[in-house]
Scaffold this motif. Structure first.
Motif, PDB file in Angstrom:
ATOM      1  N   PRO A 184       4.444  10.457 -19.324  1.00 30.88           N
ATOM      2  CA  PRO A 184       5.004  11.794 -19.119  1.00 30.88           C
ATOM      3  C   PRO A 184       5.191  12.085 -17.632  1.00 30.88           C
ATOM      4  N   ARG A 185       6.228  12.833 -17.309  1.00 31.89           N
ATOM      5  CA  ARG A 185       6.440  13.243 -15.924  1.00 31.89           C
ATOM      6  C   ARG A 185       5.296  14.154 -15.488  1.00 31.89           C
ATOM      7  N   GLY A 224       7.050   7.329 -14.281  1.00 33.24           N
ATOM      8  CA  GLY A 224       7.042   8.524 -15.121  1.00 33.24           C
ATOM      9  C   GLY A 224       8.340   9.302 -15.053  1.00 33.24           C
ATOM     10  N   VAL A 225       9.170   8.989 -14.069  1.00 32.09           N
ATOM     11  CA  VAL A 225      10.450   9.689 -13.895  1.00 32.09           C
ATOM     12  C   VAL A 225      11.596   8.894 -14.503  1.00 32.09           C
ATOM     13  N   TRP A 226      11.671   7.611 -14.165  1.00 28.66           N
ATOM     14  CA  TRP A 226      12.792   6.768 -14.592  1.00 28.66           C
ATOM     15  C   TRP A 226      12.453   5.803 -15.726  1.00 28.66           C
ATOM     16  N   GLY A 227      11.183   5.667 -16.047  1.00 28.81           N
ATOM     17  CA  GLY A 227      10.781   4.714 -17.069  1.00 28.81           C
ATOM     18  C   GLY A 227      10.260   3.428 -16.446  1.00 28.81           C
ATOM     19  N   MET A 228       9.362   2.765 -17.155  1.00 28.51           N
ATOM     20  CA  MET A 228       8.727   1.571 -16.617  1.00 28.51           C
ATOM     21  C   MET A 228       9.725   0.454 -16.333  1.00 28.51           C
ATOM     22  N   ARG A 229      10.591   0.178 -17.298  1.00 28.60           N
ATOM     23  CA  ARG A 229      11.448  -1.000 -17.180  1.00 28.60           C
ATOM     24  C   ARG A 229      12.397  -0.914 -15.993  1.00 28.60           C
ATOM     25  N   LYS A 230      13.024   0.239 -15.764  1.00 28.66           N
ATOM     26  CA  LYS A 230      13.972   0.368 -14.655  1.00 28.66           C
ATOM     27  C   LYS A 230      13.279   0.114 -13.314  1.00 28.66           C
ATOM     28  N   VAL A 231      12.103   0.692 -13.137  1.00 25.73           N
ATOM     29  CA  VAL A 231      11.377   0.529 -11.875  1.00 25.73           C
ATOM     30  C   VAL A 231      10.928  -0.924 -11.710  1.00 25.73           C
ATOM     31  N   LEU A 232      10.423  -1.524 -12.772  1.00 27.12           N
ATOM     32  CA  LEU A 232       9.933  -2.894 -12.694  1.00 27.12           C
ATOM     33  C   LEU A 232      11.061  -3.881 -12.391  1.00 27.12           C
ATOM     34  N   ILE A 233      12.222  -3.698 -12.998  1.00 25.01           N
ATOM     35  CA  ILE A 233      13.351  -4.613 -12.761  1.00 25.01           C
ATOM     36  C   ILE A 233      13.831  -4.508 -11.319  1.00 25.01           C
ATOM     37  N   PHE A 275       6.745  -9.806 -18.871  1.00 23.92           N
ATOM     38  CA  PHE A 275       6.064  -8.516 -18.993  1.00 23.92           C
ATOM     39  C   PHE A 275       7.066  -7.396 -19.280  1.00 23.92           C
ATOM     40  N   ILE A 276       8.182  -7.389 -18.562  1.00 24.46           N
ATOM     41  CA  ILE A 276       9.179  -6.334 -18.749  1.00 24.46           C
ATOM     42  C   ILE A 276       9.744  -6.345 -20.163  1.00 24.46           C
ATOM     43  N   SER A 277       9.852  -7.549 -20.754  1.00 23.01           N
ATOM     44  CA  SER A 277      10.397  -7.658 -22.108  1.00 23.01           C
ATOM     45  C   SER A 277       9.376  -7.328 -23.197  1.00 23.01           C
ATOM     46  N   SER A 278       8.124  -7.109 -22.829  1.00 23.68           N
ATOM     47  CA  SER A 278       7.092  -6.782 -23.824  1.00 23.68           C
ATOM     48  C   SER A 278       7.417  -5.449 -24.495  1.00 23.68           C
ATOM     49  N   PRO A 279       7.256  -5.360 -25.818  1.00 29.07           N
ATOM     50  CA  PRO A 279       7.588  -4.109 -26.526  1.00 29.07           C
ATOM     51  C   PRO A 279       6.832  -2.903 -25.989  1.00 29.07           C
ATOM     52  N   GLU A 280       5.567  -3.102 -25.604  1.00 33.80           N
ATOM     53  CA  GLU A 280       4.757  -1.972 -25.161  1.00 33.80           C
ATOM     54  C   GLU A 280       5.334  -1.290 -23.923  1.00 33.80           C
ATOM     55  N   VAL A 281       6.007  -2.071 -23.073  1.00 38.72           N
ATOM     56  CA  VAL A 281       6.585  -1.497 -21.853  1.00 38.72           C
ATOM     57  C   VAL A 281       7.678  -0.500 -22.200  1.00 38.72           C
ATOM     58  N   GLY A 282       8.379  -0.741 -23.306  1.00 39.50           N
ATOM     59  CA  GLY A 282       9.412   0.188 -23.737  1.00 39.50           C
ATOM     60  C   GLY A 282       8.901   1.294 -24.642  1.00 39.50           C
ATOM     61  N   GLN A 283       7.779   1.044 -25.330  1.00 30.34           N
ATOM     62  CA  GLN A 283       7.290   2.009 -26.318  1.00 30.34           C
ATOM     63  C   GLN A 283       6.369   3.079 -25.732  1.00 30.34           C
ATOM     64  N   ALA A 330       0.822  -1.205   0.000  1.00 34.95           N
ATOM     65  CA  ALA A 330       0.000   0.000   0.000  1.00 34.95           C
ATOM     66  C   ALA A 330       0.857   1.257   0.000  1.00 34.95           C
ATOM     67  N   VAL A 331       1.913   1.249   0.802  1.00 35.88           N
ATOM     68  CA  VAL A 331       2.786   2.415   0.876  1.00 35.88           C
ATOM     69  C   VAL A 331       3.530   2.610  -0.446  1.00 35.88           C
ATOM     70  N   ALA A 332       3.980   1.511  -1.035  1.00 39.18           N
ATOM     71  CA  ALA A 332       4.800   1.601  -2.242  1.00 39.18           C
ATOM     72  C   ALA A 332       4.000   1.920  -3.494  1.00 39.18           C
ATOM     73  N   GLY A 333       2.712   1.491  -3.541  1.00 39.21           N
ATOM     74  CA  GLY A 333       1.941   1.590  -4.775  1.00 39.21           C
ATOM     75  C   GLY A 333       2.006   2.929  -5.492  1.00 39.21           C
ATOM     76  N   PRO A 334       1.590   4.029  -4.878  1.00 37.36           N
ATOM     77  CA  PRO A 334       1.628   5.323  -5.572  1.00 37.36           C
ATOM     78  C   PRO A 334       3.046   5.789  -5.875  1.00 37.36           C
ATOM     79  N   LEU A 335       4.004   5.453  -4.981  1.00 40.09           N
ATOM     80  CA  LEU A 335       5.382   5.919  -5.189  1.00 40.09           C
ATOM     81  C   LEU A 335       6.023   5.248  -6.388  1.00 40.09           C
ATOM     82  N   THR A 336       6.011   3.908  -6.421  1.00 42.89           N
ATOM     83  CA  THR A 336       6.645   3.206  -7.539  1.00 42.89           C
ATOM     84  C   THR A 336       5.923   3.492  -8.845  1.00 42.89           C
ATOM     85  N   SER A 337       4.601   3.692  -8.777  1.00 42.24           N
ATOM     86  CA  SER A 337       3.854   4.024  -9.987  1.00 42.24           C
ATOM     87  C   SER A 337       4.279   5.383 -10.521  1.00 42.24           C
TER      88      SER A 337
END
Length: 402
Positions: A195-196, A71-80, A183-191, A60-67
């Motif tokens: 926006p910040r 928008g700051v670091w990109g989906m893949r970096k945060v997910l990995i 999921f992380i390797s899916s093209p959509e995650v990189g494409q 619960a604490v992490a949800g809004p922060l990591t989400s």
């Protein structure tokens, strides 16, 4: 059904749904596996409920922060990063004989580092389909995720009872790694680039539909968590009945989502769906028999996926695209706090009054889940005939080519 078939023919939809479901399958396994594991070690449902509560509070604490970080670091970096930490904590719970306090700490770490797959995929969806397909896609996603609650509880219970609770947690952690990598390797995650956000953290909660979705999701998942713990308490460790009942419950949600999830969303939509959930849960506590519980929870399940579909749609239609991930993170936080409180309250009431105490807690929480969207129906947008896509941000953003 034609709308769902057309959706699955859209390039990438079937793959991204499958990948995120695999990555999130541990959500349907870990609660039961950890519950049985800790209860077996410490002989207390209250202790097990506290460990589940700590894990859920971390999420619960992490949800809004990591989400928002996506928008700051990109989906893949945060997910990995979150995937590596969360998987390590899960394997520690499985393999280390810890005290209740240490179990809670490791569970908290696991929760804090849960990969934000759900906010990521629901942010991607509006960029993969047109506006007319978005509400059916949210419904298909809400229905498909019930596979998590059909296969997950049954698999976790079978492995835990027939083999070992340790192996059940290890299998769940393995699915997290494999599904997360897919999921992380899916093209959509990189494409798709989020926006910040130009607004301060938490400002998205000024949107009333987001608050309504968060509160109602908190109550929906809280009641569901109380039922889950109660069903396990009814049938114990002696067989697969608990997993089967929970699986039937999830099948009801799957059927409800596919049958009713595409219906137009008016201002009473959420209250009506929550009423179905309440009726099934209230009747379930009348008689703690296998078939009675299975049938009544099947009824309750019919309202769950349609309720989630409404929650996703009203959030999507109420915020800017740059705010969607954080908004879904807050909605997830509400649900996880609900899971924490629901499981903890049910655990204490079960220890004090037996399984019926847990079902009483579930029914009361579900009743509040009907009351809130009824009283706050003016906060519920009327999406009948309207585009539920997020509000565009000014300036160019990266999208997927159709």
């Amino acid at each position: 059904m034609n709308a769902y078939i057309d959706l699955l023919k859209t390039p990438g939809i079937a793959r991204i749904i499958s990948a995120q479901l695999t990555a999130r399958l541990p959500s349907g396994m870990l609660s039961l596996a950890i519950l049985l594991h800790v209860e077996q070690i410490h002989n207390s449902y209250a202790a097990a409920g506290l460990v589940l509560a700590a894990t859920s509070v971390g999420q619960a604490v992490a949800g809004p922060l990591t989400s928002r970080w996506m928008g700051v670091w990109g989906m893949r970096k945060v997910l990995i990063l979150t995937l590596v930490i969360s998987a390590s904590a899960i394997f520690t719970i499985a393999l280390a004989p810890l005290s209740v306090g240490l179990f809670m700490i490791v569970g908290l770490i696991s929760g804090l580092s849960t990969p934000p797959v759900q906010p990521a995929v629901r942010t991607i969806y509006p960029k993969m389909v047109n506006s007319k397909q978005l509400t059916p896609l949210f419904s298909l996603d809400a229905s498909a995720q019930e596979i998590i609650w059909v296969a997950g509880p049954v698999a976790a219970t079978f492995i835990a009872v027939q083999i070992s609770t340790t192996l059940a947690i290890v299998v769940a952690g393995s699915f997290l790694i494999l599904g997360g990598a897919w999921f992380i390797s899916s093209p959509e995650v990189g494409q798709v680039r989020i926006p910040r956000s130009k607004r301060s953290f938490g400002a998205v909660l000024r949107h009333r539909p987001v608050v309504l979705a968060t509160i109602t999701g908190f109550l929906l998942v809280g009641s569901a968590s109380a039922v889950e713990v109660s069903v396990v308490a009814v049938f114990g460790h002696g067989g697969p009945q608990a997993g089967i009942v929970l699986g039937i419950w999830a099948i009801g949600s799957l059927v409800g989502g596919l049958s009713f999830g595409h219906l137009p969303i008016g201002p009473w939509a959420l209250a009506r769906r929550m009423l179905i959930v309440f009726v099934g849960m209230a009747l379930a506590m009348v008689y703690l028999d296998f078939w009675w519980l299975a049938i009544m929870l099947l009824v309750a399940g019919i309202g769950i996926a349609p309720a989630f579909a409404v929650i996703f749609a009203i959030v999507s239609a109420s915020v800017k695209f740059s705010e969607t991930a954080e908004a879904y993170g807050w909605v997830g936080t509400g649900q996880l706090i609900g899971a924490a409180l629901g499981s903890a309250v049910a655990g204490f009431l079960i220890d004090a009054n037996g399984p019926s105490g847990g079902f009483w807690a579930a029914a009361v929480i579900a009743a509040l889940g009907v009351l809130v969207p009824t009283v706050l129906r003016s906060w519920h947008p009327d999406l009948r005939g309207k585009d539920p896509s997020p509000i565009p941000d000014t300036g160019p953003i990266s999208t997927l080519s159709q």
